[in-house]
Design a protein around this motif. Structure first.
Motif, PDB file in Angstrom:
ATOM      1  N   CYS A   1       0.798  -1.122  -0.029  1.00 24.44           N
ATOM      2  CA  CYS A   1       0.150  -0.102   0.037  1.00 24.44           C
ATOM      3  C   CYS A   1       0.895   1.328   0.067  1.00 24.44           C
ATOM      4  O   CYS A   1       0.384   2.415   0.386  1.00 24.44           O
ATOM      5  N   LYS A   2       1.963   1.171  -0.526  1.00 23.51           N
ATOM      6  CA  LYS A   2       2.927   2.317  -0.480  1.00 23.51           C
ATOM      7  C   LYS A   2       2.335   3.279  -1.579  1.00 23.51           C
ATOM      8  O   LYS A   2       2.266   3.177  -2.655  1.00 23.51           O
ATOM      9  N   ILE A   3       2.290   4.449  -1.026  1.00 22.06           N
ATOM     10  CA  ILE A   3       1.945   5.875  -2.071  1.00 22.06           C
ATOM     11  C   ILE A   3       2.701   6.799  -1.637  1.00 22.06           C
ATOM     12  O   ILE A   3       3.188   6.973  -0.536  1.00 22.06           O
ATOM     13  N   ARG A   4       2.527   8.047  -2.317  1.00 22.19           N
ATOM     14  CA  ARG A   4       3.617   9.161  -2.254  1.00 22.19           C
ATOM     15  C   ARG A   4       2.396  10.125  -1.494  1.00 22.19           C
ATOM     16  O   ARG A   4       1.421  10.418  -1.942  1.00 22.19           O
ATOM     17  N   LYS A   5       3.036  10.614  -0.576  1.00 28.09           N
ATOM     18  CA  LYS A   5       2.349  11.817   0.080  1.00 28.09           C
ATOM     19  C   LYS A   5       2.868  13.365  -0.299  1.00 28.09           C
ATOM     20  O   LYS A   5       4.107  13.323  -0.329  1.00 28.09           O
ATOM     21  N   THR A   6       1.990  14.219  -1.019  1.00 29.08           N
ATOM     22  CA  THR A   6       2.757  15.413  -1.365  1.00 29.08           C
ATOM     23  C   THR A   6       2.440  16.446  -0.602  1.00 29.08           C
ATOM     24  O   THR A   6       3.042  17.614  -0.820  1.00 29.08           O
ATOM     25  N   ALA A   7       1.754  16.516   0.608  1.00 28.06           N
ATOM     26  CA  ALA A   7       1.435  17.558   1.514  1.00 28.06           C
ATOM     27  C   ALA A   7       0.830  17.061   2.892  1.00 28.06           C
ATOM     28  O   ALA A   7       0.152  15.972   2.927  1.00 28.06           O
ATOM     29  N   GLY A   8       1.108  17.654   3.910  1.00 29.50           N
ATOM     30  CA  GLY A   8       0.718  17.174   5.358  1.00 29.50           C
ATOM     31  C   GLY A   8       1.572  16.441   5.905  1.00 29.50           C
ATOM     32  O   GLY A   8       2.769  15.965   5.447  1.00 29.50           O
ATOM     33  N   GLU A   9       1.349  15.941   7.128  1.00 26.43           N
ATOM     34  CA  GLU A   9       1.936  15.054   8.081  1.00 26.43           C
ATOM     35  C   GLU A   9       1.162  13.842   8.409  1.00 26.43           C
ATOM     36  O   GLU A   9      -0.111  13.945   8.539  1.00 26.43           O
TER      37      GLU A   9
END
Length: 354
Positions: free
Chosen positions: A312-320
């Motif tokens: 389930c690895k996905i990229r986070k582009t903003a936030g924590e």
């Protein structure tokens, strides 16, 4: 052996090194005795400060006492040299039997309670095993069957400090359960124990009743932070968690049990923006990104759902996010902005490429 009426040692008297024992690569145990025959009094887990005559001027270094307080004739410290070690490097290279060292202590608040009849979970890494060795030895020497789940993490099997002594102790009682975790095998040897990064799956196998045990932890700061985050995510009562730092022994009880770790709040509102799908979903901090996606009708491929497989690895582009995983993602991936959706809790507004 000190006489029954021998005075208790104070740091007004120097200590004499009487024995040096190699333990592991760059690790030695030093045995100290007072020349006067005085006896020691300390609590299992406490430390002593040595005044070391290194070139360029004396330095003071603090070391946990690795021996048990039931043996009052001597104390031992077990030291491991790091790349930037000065005092410890001097000890390993120059301290020999017959030499006398000024010492201060014993002191420290990281120790077992006065009546240690509980169930314990000791978790350590590297030379952080030293206070656990003192505690385990003390409980073992009381003449009662202890209740200890002893977890120790090391770089490789040859780096497991006190391995043979612990195995002997565990072979004589039923209540001392040993669990070793290594990052890698030694060449041309067989290792049948745990490998990799200590995680919640291992903990559940090692000590299924961990919620009912008092936890004592010692190791590098990053290791202890990971242990705290893991226990918090599992619902452990952190008032029963105690730790000792390599660099700065606790000076108050609060330092042993109170930490500034982020704990997701089940009443705090959060929001996840799924950028590609054009969907924004409201949630709480205790929800996972994967759970929020499913509730919004979106599909994030997943497998184990507890941070192990990495599907389930996905990229986070903003936030924590607050992420407690079980080894399913690398530090490089995390630095590049990737998260595991199954074990990431959104803190405030978070945007992901889904």
């Amino acid at each position: 052996m000190p006489k029954e009426d021998a005075p208790v040692w104070t740091d007004a008297e120097v200590l004499e090194c009487v024995l040096v024992v190699p333990e592991a690569p760059n690790v030695k145990t030093f045995v100290f005795r007072p020349p006067s025959g005085a006896r020691f009094w300390f609590r299992a887990g406490q430390f002593i400060t040595l005044d070391l005559p290194v070139p360029g001027g004396n330095v003071q270094r603090t070391y946990t006492i690795s021996s048990s307080p039931t043996t009052s004739a001597f104390i031992t410290v077990t030291v491991k040299a790091q790349k930037d070690s000065i005092g410890t490097r001097w000890m390993l290279d120059h301290l020999e039997p017959g030499m006398r060292i000024k010492a201060y202590g014993p002191a420290g608040l990281f120790h077992l309670p006065p009546q240690p009849d509980g169930s314990y979970l000791f978790i350590s890494a590297g030379s952080g095993v030293t206070p656990m060795m003192s505690m385990a030895s003390f409980l073992w020497e009381r003449g009662e069957d202890p209740d200890i789940a002893f977890v120790h993490c090391a770089q490789s099997p040859q780096n497991i400090i006190f391995r043979h002594k612990l195995e002997y102790m565990a072979s004589r009682v039923s209540g001392l359960k040993l669990h070793f975790v290594v990052e890698q095998d030694d060449p041309y040897t067989v290792w049948t124990g745990y490998r990799g990064r200590f995680n919640s799956l291992m903990l559940g196998l090692m000590a299924p009743d961990y919620l009912d045990r008092d936890v004592y932890c010692c190791g590098p700061e990053g290791f202890m932070e990971a242990v705290r985050e893991m226990l918090i995510s599992l619902g452990y009562d952190m008032s029963r968690y105690h730790q000792e730092s390599f660099s700065a022994p606790a000076e108050s009880k609060a330092e042993l049990t109170e930490f500034d770790d982020l704990v997701p709040d089940d009443t705090a509102q959060s929001e996840v923006v799924f950028a590609r799908a054009g969907v924004t979903a409201s949630c709480f901090e205790t929800d996972t990104v994967l759970g929020v996606a499913k509730a919004a009708g979106l599909n994030i491929p997943s497998g184990c759902t507890f941070g192990l497989c990495g599907t389930c690895k996905i990229r986070k582009t903003a936030g924590e996010v607050h992420m407690v995983h079980n080894g399913g993602i690398s530090e490089d991936d995390i630095a590049a902005g990737y998260i595991l959706a199954c074990c990431s809790n959104p803190i405030g507004r978070v945007e992901v490429e889904v």
